[in-house]
Design a protein around this motif. Structure first.
Motif, PDB file in Angstrom:
ATOM      1  N   MET A   1      -0.897   0.865 -27.989  1.00 50.03           N
ATOM      2  CA  MET A   1      -0.721   0.639 -29.426  1.00 50.03           C
ATOM      3  C   MET A   1      -0.764   1.974 -30.163  1.00 50.03           C
ATOM      4  SD  MET A   1      -2.903  -1.779 -32.036  1.00 50.03           S
ATOM      5  CE  MET A   1      -2.313  -3.271 -31.235  1.00 50.03           C
ATOM      6  N   ALA A   2       0.092   2.101 -31.175  1.00 51.74           N
ATOM      7  CA  ALA A   2       0.148   3.341 -31.953  1.00 51.74           C
ATOM      8  C   ALA A   2      -1.178   3.602 -32.648  1.00 51.74           C
ATOM      9  CB  ALA A   2       1.270   3.262 -32.975  1.00 51.74           C
ATOM     10  N   GLU A   3      -1.436   4.867 -32.843  1.00 53.74           N
ATOM     11  CA  GLU A   3      -2.699   5.291 -33.463  1.00 53.74           C
ATOM     12  C   GLU A   3      -2.386   6.044 -34.741  1.00 53.74           C
ATOM     13  OE1 GLU A   3      -5.894   8.749 -32.345  1.00 53.74           O
ATOM     14  OE2 GLU A   3      -5.201   7.463 -30.704  1.00 53.74           O
ATOM     15  N   ILE A   4      -3.144   5.747 -35.790  1.00 56.00           N
ATOM     16  CA  ILE A   4      -2.932   6.406 -37.081  1.00 56.00           C
ATOM     17  C   ILE A   4      -4.187   7.182 -37.467  1.00 56.00           C
ATOM     18  CG2 ILE A   4      -2.464   6.099 -39.536  1.00 56.00           C
ATOM     19  CD1 ILE A   4      -0.945   3.571 -38.895  1.00 56.00           C
ATOM     20  N   LYS A   5      -3.995   8.453 -37.776  1.00 53.79           N
ATOM     21  CA  LYS A   5      -5.092   9.296 -38.263  1.00 53.79           C
ATOM     22  C   LYS A   5      -4.745   9.724 -39.679  1.00 53.79           C
ATOM     23  CE  LYS A   5      -7.477  13.708 -37.362  1.00 53.79           C
ATOM     24  NZ  LYS A   5      -8.850  13.179 -37.268  1.00 53.79           N
ATOM     25  N   ILE A   6      -5.665   9.499 -40.617  1.00 49.67           N
ATOM     26  CA  ILE A   6      -5.417   9.828 -42.023  1.00 49.67           C
ATOM     27  C   ILE A   6      -6.247  11.047 -42.424  1.00 49.67           C
ATOM     28  CG2 ILE A   6      -5.593   9.023 -44.399  1.00 49.67           C
ATOM     29  CD1 ILE A   6      -5.194   6.191 -43.420  1.00 49.67           C
ATOM     30  N   ILE A   7      -5.565  12.010 -43.044  1.00 51.27           N
ATOM     31  CA  ILE A   7      -6.253  13.163 -43.628  1.00 51.27           C
ATOM     32  C   ILE A   7      -6.195  13.019 -45.141  1.00 51.27           C
ATOM     33  CG2 ILE A   7      -6.289  15.659 -43.900  1.00 51.27           C
ATOM     34  CD1 ILE A   7      -4.882  15.944 -41.297  1.00 51.27           C
ATOM     35  N   GLY A   8      -7.348  13.034 -45.794  1.00 51.71           N
ATOM     36  CA  GLY A   8      -7.404  12.978 -47.252  1.00 51.71           C
ATOM     37  C   GLY A   8      -7.485  14.378 -47.817  1.00 51.71           C
ATOM     38  N   TYR A  27      -4.381  17.319 -33.014  1.00 50.41           N
ATOM     39  CA  TYR A  27      -4.040  15.908 -32.808  1.00 50.41           C
ATOM     40  C   TYR A  27      -2.711  15.737 -32.080  1.00 50.41           C
ATOM     41  CZ  TYR A  27      -3.677  10.934 -34.086  1.00 50.41           C
ATOM     42  OH  TYR A  27      -3.576   9.559 -34.062  1.00 50.41           O
ATOM     43  N   GLN A  28      -1.816  16.734 -32.213  1.00 52.73           N
ATOM     44  CA  GLN A  28      -0.496  16.687 -31.581  1.00 52.73           C
ATOM     45  C   GLN A  28       0.216  15.362 -31.883  1.00 52.73           C
ATOM     46  OE1 GLN A  28       1.006  19.299 -29.607  1.00 52.73           O
ATOM     47  NE2 GLN A  28      -0.637  20.378 -30.665  1.00 52.73           N
ATOM     48  N   PRO A  29       0.477  15.084 -33.154  1.00 51.98           N
ATOM     49  CA  PRO A  29       1.077  13.790 -33.518  1.00 51.98           C
ATOM     50  C   PRO A  29       2.542  13.684 -33.101  1.00 51.98           C
ATOM     51  CG  PRO A  29       0.993  15.219 -35.437  1.00 51.98           C
ATOM     52  CD  PRO A  29       0.268  15.946 -34.344  1.00 51.98           C
ATOM     53  N   ASP A  30       2.992  12.447 -32.932  1.00 57.19           N
ATOM     54  CA  ASP A  30       4.410  12.189 -32.661  1.00 57.19           C
ATOM     55  C   ASP A  30       5.198  12.063 -33.966  1.00 57.19           C
ATOM     56  OD1 ASP A  30       4.365  11.830 -29.678  1.00 57.19           O
ATOM     57  OD2 ASP A  30       2.874  10.335 -30.269  1.00 57.19           O
ATOM     58  N   GLY A 101       9.211  20.541 -34.207  1.00 56.31           N
ATOM     59  CA  GLY A 101      10.184  19.490 -33.941  1.00 56.31           C
ATOM     60  C   GLY A 101       9.603  18.094 -34.037  1.00 56.31           C
ATOM     61  N   ILE A 102       8.618  17.897 -34.915  1.00 53.38           N
ATOM     62  CA  ILE A 102       7.970  16.599 -35.084  1.00 53.38           C
ATOM     63  C   ILE A 102       8.657  15.852 -36.235  1.00 53.38           C
ATOM     64  CG2 ILE A 102       5.806  15.400 -35.588  1.00 53.38           C
ATOM     65  CD1 ILE A 102       4.319  17.893 -34.618  1.00 53.38           C
ATOM     66  N   GLU A 197       3.627   3.352 -29.064  1.00 54.86           N
ATOM     67  CA  GLU A 197       2.754   4.152 -28.196  1.00 54.86           C
ATOM     68  C   GLU A 197       2.473   5.532 -28.775  1.00 54.86           C
ATOM     69  OE1 GLU A 197       1.365   2.751 -25.658  1.00 54.86           O
ATOM     70  OE2 GLU A 197       2.531   0.920 -25.937  1.00 54.86           O
ATOM     71  N   GLY A 198       2.937   5.802 -29.974  1.00 55.66           N
ATOM     72  CA  GLY A 198       2.821   7.139 -30.518  1.00 55.66           C
ATOM     73  C   GLY A 198       1.561   7.376 -31.329  1.00 55.66           C
ATOM     74  N   LYS A 199       1.456   8.610 -31.823  1.00 57.16           N
ATOM     75  CA  LYS A 199       0.338   9.003 -32.691  1.00 57.16           C
ATOM     76  C   LYS A 199       0.907   9.446 -34.036  1.00 57.16           C
ATOM     77  CE  LYS A 199      -1.577  12.068 -29.980  1.00 57.16           C
ATOM     78  NZ  LYS A 199      -2.578  13.066 -29.484  1.00 57.16           N
ATOM     79  N   ILE A 200       0.360   8.876 -35.090  1.00 57.41           N
ATOM     80  CA  ILE A 200       0.846   9.161 -36.445  1.00 57.41           C
ATOM     81  C   ILE A 200      -0.253   9.873 -37.225  1.00 57.41           C
ATOM     82  CG2 ILE A 200       1.710   8.163 -38.599  1.00 57.41           C
ATOM     83  CD1 ILE A 200       2.569   5.706 -36.878  1.00 57.41           C
TER      84      ILE A 200
END
Length: 401
Positions: A1-8, A27-30, A101-102, A197-200
């Motif tokens: 499942m995709a993962e979401i990380k929030i920066i405020g 974090y190396q997001p997709d 290249g993201i 499957e990605g990271k956001i």
């Protein structure tokens, strides 16, 4: 499942810029989701075409444009004080995404829709309070009052600020905060579905983090997406007010005419309407720094536009101002680069918009003052004149029938 990380983030904070770069590195997001809409993204990357003055005159959203410029000025002044360009953390996210290249996800609502929904959600007195608070904030910043930018990212401080804003303007906070929280959450849910499957990594203003997180934890609470994107079509209170004013004015003239006080009084009642609207509208245009031709135009048309809910004196004054000043397209960029209100006030395009806003305000004030002072100026008793006029009109109509 995709993962979401929030920066405020704080939009004028160097530490937020550093935090964004560090988070992307670690974090190396997709996908990097940023709190921008396509128009602001293009403007930030200097890809957008600046609108022309004719675009401004055609759309006629002078008040919302003025609010947008003043808000941008306030944010920019804070940025100048701390040595950081407003939106620098968004720029940093874009630069890192391009370099690595993201893909970038633009997850904020169209700024034009947000401002329209915000402005139309405010009542008359809320608009006055909002303008006053905005001017006071600008004066405080221009006077050198310091603001602890980093404290604005602390959740306890954010909660206090948000609660104060909700008390100050409950309707405005809904359009600027709650609806955008829901819109951004919708967009993040969509990104998550597209990349299971990605990271956001979401780079969001700190004031939105709590609301967005709550929606993501319970997506069932999200309002329908189309309800957040429709351009508002509020009840046309201004037009209704205009028709009421028109009716009252002609009713008043008819009552005076049938009351028997004389045609001289009727003539003065009409001239008073012309002069008070024209003089106050023209005065406000000059107060805005408008050209004498624009002021003269408003003086000549304000009495007529006050009787036509489809027209406004300020609009016509702005058209004349634009033709006299001939603002270049570059004025849009200049407005977003000024370092003082006095510098902004000298920009021809700003004068055009301010002439429209203040010219309309002057005409509105003229209407209110007319109905307050017309009878004292004419030296007649309103109760006697109106009651006699109505009685005589009734008798006249009965006689015709």
């Amino acid at each position: 499942m995709a993962e979401i990380k929030i920066i405020g983030t704080a939009h004028v904070s160097q530490s937020s810029v550093d935090e964004v770069r560090t988070a992307i590195d670690e974090y190396q997001p997709d996908v990097i989701a940023i709190e921008l809409d396509p128009s602001r993204f293009a403007a930030l990357k200097k890809l957008a075409r600046d609108p022309t003055v004719d675009d401004v005159l055609e759309i006629k959203n002078f008040n919302t444009l003025l609010v947008q410029w003043l808000l941008a000025y306030l944010q920019r002044k804070i940025g100048f004080d701390v040595g950081v360009e407003p939106g620098a953390e968004m720029k940093a996210a874009i630069e890192e995404a391009d370099k690595r290249g993201i893909p970038i996800g633009l997850v904020d609502r169209d700024i034009r829709v947000t401002l329209l929904r915000f402005w139309n959600s405010l009542g008359f007195f809320e608009k006055i309070r909002m303008f006053w608070a905005l001017i006071v904030s600008i004066v405080e910043i221009d006077s050198g009052e310091e603001i602890d930018i980093e404290a604005l990212k602390d959740q306890d401080v954010i909660d206090v600020v948000m609660e104060e804003f909700r008390r100050f303007s409950p309707n405005g906070s809904r359009a600027l905060i709650d609806e955008r929280d829901a819109f951004i959450a919708h967009q993040l849910v969509l990104l998550k579905a597209q990349r299971p499957e990605g990271k956001i990594l979401a780079v969001i203003g700190a004031g939105h983090r709590k609301g967005i997180s709550a929606f993501l934890e319970n997506p069932a609470t999200l309002p329908p997406f189309d309800a957040l994107t429709r351009e508002p079509k509020p009840f046309p209170w201004a037009k209704v007010f205009g028709f009421i004013v028109t009716f009252l004015f002609f009713f008043l003239l008819a009552a005076i005419a049938f009351s028997g006080v004389g045609w001289t009084v009727l003539l003065y009642a009409f001239l008073f309407w012309v002069v008070i609207h024209g003089a106050i509208s023209a005065f406000f245009v000059l107060l805005a720094g408008g050209h004498p031709y624009s002021a003269a135009t408003c003086f000549g048309v304000a009495w007529m536009t006050s009787l036509n809910p489809m027209l406004h004196a300020g609009w016509i004054g702005a058209y004349v101002e634009a033709r006299v000043r001939k603002p270049p397209i570059s004025d849009f960029r200049k407005i977003y680069q000024t370092e003082s209100l006095s510098e902004m006030a000298r920009i021809p395009l700003f004068k055009v918009v301010l002439v429209a806003a203040l010219g309309n305000l002057g005409s509105l004030i003229g209407t209110v003052l007319y109905f307050i002072f017309v009878f004292p100026v004419l030296g007649i008793d309103p109760v006697v004149v109106i009651s006699t006029g109505i009685h005589n009109m009734g008798a006249w109509v009965t006689g015709i029938i």
